[in-house]
Design a protein around this motif. Sequence first.
Motif, mmCIF file in Angstrom:
data_model
loop_
_atom_site.group_PDB
_atom_site.id
_atom_site.type_symbol
_atom_site.label_atom_id
_atom_site.label_comp_id
_atom_site.label_asym_id
_atom_site.label_seq_id
_atom_site.Cartn_x
_atom_site.Cartn_y
_atom_site.Cartn_z
ATOM 1 N N ARG A 30 3.611 12.488 -6.919
ATOM 2 C CA ARG A 30 3.005 11.201 -6.687
ATOM 3 C C ARG A 30 1.481 11.189 -6.603
ATOM 4 N N VAL B 299 -11.073 4.762 13.548
ATOM 5 C CA VAL B 299 -10.077 3.776 13.992
ATOM 6 C C VAL B 299 -8.925 4.416 14.771
ATOM 7 N N LEU B 300 -8.666 5.690 14.551
ATOM 8 C CA LEU B 300 -7.589 6.337 15.302
ATOM 9 C C LEU B 300 -8.038 6.563 16.744
ATOM 10 N N TRP C 177 3.119 9.923 14.941
ATOM 11 C CA TRP C 177 2.117 9.594 15.962
ATOM 12 C C TRP C 177 0.804 9.177 15.311
ATOM 13 N N GLN C 178 0.236 10.012 14.457
ATOM 14 C CA GLN C 178 -1.005 9.637 13.778
ATOM 15 C C GLN C 178 -0.960 10.100 12.323
ATOM 16 N N VAL C 179 -1.605 9.313 11.470
ATOM 17 C CA VAL C 179 -1.790 9.674 10.063
ATOM 18 C C VAL C 179 -3.279 9.520 9.767
ATOM 19 N N ALA D 43 -1.317 10.011 1.716
ATOM 20 C CA ALA D 43 -0.571 9.688 2.940
ATOM 21 C C ALA D 43 0.906 9.454 2.629
ATOM 22 N N ALA D 44 1.176 8.741 1.547
ATOM 23 C CA ALA D 44 2.578 8.482 1.173
ATOM 24 C C ALA D 44 3.304 9.787 0.881
ATOM 25 N N ASN E 285 -4.615 -3.221 11.069
ATOM 26 C CA ASN E 285 -4.713 -2.016 10.235
ATOM 27 C C ASN E 285 -3.898 -2.180 8.952
ATOM 28 N N SER F 129 -2.445 1.044 7.254
ATOM 29 C CA SER F 129 -1.322 1.627 7.968
ATOM 30 C C SER F 129 -0.049 0.795 7.763
ATOM 31 N N LEU G 242 1.227 1.410 4.325
ATOM 32 C CA LEU G 242 1.799 2.757 4.216
ATOM 33 C C LEU G 242 3.255 2.778 4.678
HETATM 34 C C1 LIG Z 1 -4.050 4.565 6.347
HETATM 35 C C2 LIG Z 1 -4.340 5.847 5.566
HETATM 36 C C3 LIG Z 1 -3.682 7.022 6.288
HETATM 37 C C4 LIG Z 1 -3.762 5.694 4.142
HETATM 38 O O1 LIG Z 1 -3.994 6.916 3.444
HETATM 39 P P1 LIG Z 1 -3.991 6.956 1.836
HETATM 40 O O2 LIG Z 1 -3.786 8.357 1.425
HETATM 41 O O3 LIG Z 1 -5.180 6.253 1.321
HETATM 42 O O4 LIG Z 1 -2.683 6.079 1.519
HETATM 43 P P2 LIG Z 1 -1.864 6.083 0.141
HETATM 44 O O5 LIG Z 1 -2.823 6.204 -1.002
HETATM 45 O O6 LIG Z 1 -0.789 7.090 0.241
HETATM 46 O O7 LIG Z 1 -1.250 4.627 0.136
HETATM 47 C C5 LIG Z 1 0.081 4.323 0.543
HETATM 48 C C6 LIG Z 1 0.349 2.866 0.245
HETATM 49 O O8 LIG Z 1 -0.418 2.053 1.141
HETATM 50 C C7 LIG Z 1 -1.313 1.227 0.392
HETATM 51 N N1 LIG Z 1 -2.592 1.216 1.084
HETATM 52 C C8 LIG Z 1 -3.262 2.283 1.574
HETATM 53 N N2 LIG Z 1 -4.422 1.895 2.154
HETATM 54 C C9 LIG Z 1 -4.452 0.544 2.010
HETATM 55 C C10 LIG Z 1 -5.381 -0.435 2.423
HETATM 56 N N3 LIG Z 1 -6.507 -0.127 3.107
HETATM 57 N N4 LIG Z 1 -5.098 -1.732 2.152
HETATM 58 C C11 LIG Z 1 -3.956 -2.073 1.511
HETATM 59 N N5 LIG Z 1 -3.020 -1.183 1.093
HETATM 60 C C12 LIG Z 1 -3.286 0.112 1.347
HETATM 61 C C13 LIG Z 1 -1.440 1.871 -0.954
HETATM 62 O O9 LIG Z 1 -1.756 0.920 -1.954
HETATM 63 C C14 LIG Z 1 -0.079 2.468 -1.143
HETATM 64 O O10 LIG Z 1 0.833 1.501 -1.599
HETATM 65 P P3 LIG Z 1 1.427 1.588 -3.119
HETATM 66 O O11 LIG Z 1 2.499 2.647 -3.023
HETATM 67 O O12 LIG Z 1 1.952 0.229 -3.353
HETATM 68 O O13 LIG Z 1 0.312 1.978 -4.016
HETATM 69 C C15 LIG Z 1 -5.881 6.088 5.433
HETATM 70 O O14 LIG Z 1 -6.501 4.917 4.934
HETATM 71 C C16 LIG Z 1 -6.563 6.469 6.752
HETATM 72 O O15 LIG Z 1 -6.676 7.648 7.090
HETATM 73 N N6 LIG Z 1 -7.018 5.439 7.503
HETATM 74 C C17 LIG Z 1 -7.674 5.669 8.785
HETATM 75 C C18 LIG Z 1 -6.682 6.123 9.842
HETATM 76 C C19 LIG Z 1 -5.515 5.170 10.016
HETATM 77 O O16 LIG Z 1 -5.666 3.957 10.081
HETATM 78 N N7 LIG Z 1 -4.290 5.754 10.114
HETATM 79 C C20 LIG Z 1 -3.055 5.012 10.222
HETATM 80 C C21 LIG Z 1 -2.698 4.725 11.618
HETATM 81 S S1 LIG Z 1 -1.667 6.003 12.323
#
Ligand SMILES: CC(C)(COP(=O)(O)OP(=O)(O)OC[C@H]1O[C@@H](n2cnc3c(N)ncnc32)[C@H](O)[C@@H]1OP(=O)(O)O)[C@@H](O)C(=O)NCCC(=O)NCCS
Length: 174
Positions: free
Chosen positions: A12, A41-42, A89-91, A103-104, A128, A131, A134
Amino acid sequence: MAAPVESPVLARPNIGEELTIGHPEVSDGVACWRIAEATGVLDLNSRYAYLLWCRDFAATSVVARHGGDVIGFVTGFRRPEVPSTLVVWQVGVDAAARGRGVAAAMLDALFDRVPGVDHLEATVTPDNTGSIALFNRFAERRGAPVHRGELFGAELLGNGHAPEILFRIGPVGR
Ligand SMILES: CC(C)(COP(=O)(O)OP(=O)(O)OC[C@H]1O[C@@H](n2cnc3c(N)ncnc32)[C@H](O)[C@@H]1OP(=O)(O)O)[C@@H](O)C(=O)NCCC(=O)NCCS
């Protein structure tokens, strides 16, 4: 303690073939702490907490590595009273690596490596967007229903913290 297991993830993430996802080693706690801090933000816990997590909850946590560097992490645990539920818990993903499915891929890899779990729980704050997307997308990929409800209200969390909304996803297909 779980032995670190690395496996290539080629399906993926659009981040090249150097990405691997595996259980963390203790020293990875430092990178997890740094990534968590950099998100802004975490809820940042102590460096000690991330080291301890990578020691005692490695089997229910993963890190993503790219070119040898940790670029993302998922910390989780089994609910003690409901061990078939994996609580995330956290990503966190390094800002430079976001939007590429890291993340996915970590969520999928983690869920599939923890034996005997059929539900995933996580909490998100209503603002968020990333999140929420995700976890909704995880549920969609697995064809699993999502139940949402407030777990901890703002009055319990204090300091102007937004409420934490529990996403309970499952039963999750494998
Ligand atoms: C949230 C976070 C972990 C996502 O990580 P990432 O690797 O960019 O996520 P992915 O690329 O795997 O995206 C997964 C899905 O979420 C969607 N997505 C990710 N970030 C997004 C955003 N900011 N707005 C809208 N959709 C979003 C993606 O489009 C994807 O969906 P799809 O399968 O339809 O394409 C990352 O932005 C991050 O570290 N944020 C700060 C910490 C946080 O908020 N953690 C989550 C709380 S525990």
